[in-house]
Design an enzyme around this catalytic site. Sequence first.
Site, short mmCIF file in Angstrom:
data_model
loop_
_atom_site.label_atom_id
_atom_site.label_comp_id
_atom_site.label_asym_id
_atom_site.label_seq_id
_atom_site.Cartn_x
_atom_site.Cartn_y
_atom_site.Cartn_z
N PRO A 11 -38.46 -31.91 -15.84
CG PRO A 11 -36.62 -30.63 -16.45
CD PRO A 11 -37.98 -30.53 -15.84
CG ASN A 12 -34.29 -35.86 -15.20
OD1 ASN A 12 -33.94 -36.49 -16.19
ND2 ASN A 12 -33.67 -34.78 -14.79
NE ARG A 19 -31.25 -43.97 -11.27
CZ ARG A 19 -30.58 -42.83 -11.50
NH1 ARG A 19 -30.62 -42.26 -12.67
NH2 ARG A 19 -29.88 -42.26 -10.53
CE1 TYR A 24 -37.42 -36.62 -5.80
CE2 TYR A 24 -35.96 -38.09 -7.02
CZ TYR A 24 -36.21 -36.87 -6.44
OH TYR A 24 -35.27 -35.87 -6.48
CG ASN A 75 -42.65 -31.96 -9.22
OD1 ASN A 75 -41.65 -31.23 -9.18
ND2 ASN A 75 -42.68 -33.16 -8.68
CB ALA A 78 -33.74 -29.95 -11.65
CG HIS A 81 -34.13 -26.26 -7.21
ND1 HIS A 81 -34.96 -26.08 -6.12
CD2 HIS A 81 -34.23 -27.59 -7.52
CE1 HIS A 81 -35.50 -27.25 -5.78
NE2 HIS A 81 -35.08 -28.17 -6.62
CG ASP A 88 -39.96 -14.03 -16.21
OD1 ASP A 88 -40.11 -13.59 -15.06
OD2 ASP A 88 -38.95 -13.81 -16.91
CD GLU A 99 -42.74 -24.55 -5.72
OE1 GLU A 99 -43.09 -23.38 -5.43
OE2 GLU A 99 -41.57 -24.96 -5.60
CG HIS A 101 -41.21 -29.60 -4.83
ND1 HIS A 101 -40.54 -29.62 -6.03
CD2 HIS A 101 -41.50 -28.31 -4.55
CE1 HIS A 101 -40.41 -28.38 -6.45
NE2 HIS A 101 -40.99 -27.56 -5.58
CB ILE A 102 -42.41 -36.39 -5.03
CG1 ILE A 102 -43.36 -36.34 -6.24
CG2 ILE A 102 -42.44 -37.77 -4.37
CD1 ILE A 102 -42.90 -37.18 -7.41
CB SER A 103 -38.41 -35.24 -2.06
OG SER A 103 -37.94 -34.17 -2.86
NE ARG A 108 -33.85 -34.50 -1.98
CZ ARG A 108 -34.06 -34.78 -3.27
NH1 ARG A 108 -35.23 -34.51 -3.82
NH2 ARG A 108 -33.10 -35.34 -3.98
NE ARG A 112 -32.04 -32.22 -4.52
CZ ARG A 112 -31.94 -32.58 -5.81
NH1 ARG A 112 -32.80 -32.15 -6.69
NH2 ARG A 112 -30.99 -33.42 -6.20
O1 CA2 Z 1 -39.34 -33.74 -4.95
C1 CA2 Z 1 -39.64 -33.39 -6.10
O2 CA2 Z 1 -40.74 -33.61 -6.60
C2 CA2 Z 1 -38.59 -32.70 -6.97
O3 CA2 Z 1 -39.26 -31.69 -7.73
C3 CA2 Z 1 -38.04 -33.77 -7.89
C4 CA2 Z 1 -36.89 -33.31 -8.76
C5 CA2 Z 1 -35.82 -32.58 -7.95
O4 CA2 Z 1 -34.84 -32.03 -8.81
C6 CA2 Z 1 -36.44 -31.47 -7.10
O5 CA2 Z 1 -35.40 -30.86 -6.34
C7 CA2 Z 1 -37.50 -32.03 -6.17
C8 CA2 Z 1 -36.22 -34.49 -9.46
C9 CA2 Z 1 -37.11 -35.24 -10.37
C10 CA2 Z 1 -36.32 -36.39 -10.95
O6 CA2 Z 1 -37.00 -37.59 -10.64
C11 CA2 Z 1 -36.32 -38.75 -10.77
C12 CA2 Z 1 -37.05 -39.89 -10.50
C13 CA2 Z 1 -36.44 -41.12 -10.61
C14 CA2 Z 1 -35.10 -41.21 -10.98
C15 CA2 Z 1 -34.38 -40.07 -11.25
C16 CA2 Z 1 -34.99 -38.83 -11.15
#
Ligand code: CA2
Length: 148
Positions: A11-12, A19, A24, A75, A78, A81, A88, A99, A101-103, A108, A112
């Site tokens: 998601p997202n 943003r 990210y 990836n 959210a 978590h 499963d 797995e 994660h960009i960040s 954080r 997370r």
């Molecule tokens: O660091 C990552 O790749 C995450 O999986 C990114 C997720 C976050 O919930 C994880 O804790 C770490 C969030 C992805 C949402 O990405 C956005 C990008 C631009 C604007 C808003 C959200």
Amino acid sequence: MSRLVYVLNGPNLNLLGQREPHLYGAQTLADIQRACAALAGELKLDLRFHQSNREYELIDWIHEARGKAGGLAINPAALTHTSIALLDALNAFEGPVIEVHISNIHKREEFRQKSFVSKRADGVIAGCGAQGYELALRRLARLIDDKG
Ligand code: CA2
């Protein structure tokens, strides 16, 4: 072993580059998909790259990968978590799972720092930015090559 690999995004992540670049980076998901496609070509991997904001679609792609893909990178965003359903589904996939994660989720917020997906992942890449996807593909290619 199959050279088909799935790269799944939760998601997202469709908002990447629009943003929160401090978290990210500036690359869009389309940029990342292009980079993955180019690298997959070099590594002779057959790439399926998907993103969804719906948990069930990610689960359906994991089911689709069962029995035919040589590896999977995810990836889960959210859902990392929160989602036992995703864990499963990954437990029902036979091949290697990386797995991504960009960040760096460990740097954080506390919420997370727990990952259900890590209970299944063979490798975890966090904090390497969009390059993490390329590292994941290289790792999957190595594991597929080693298995023969
Ligand atoms: O660091 C990552 O790749 C995450 O999986 C990114 C997720 C976050 O919930 C994880 O804790 C770490 C969030 C992805 C949402 O990405 C956005 C990008 C631009 C604007 C808003 C959200």
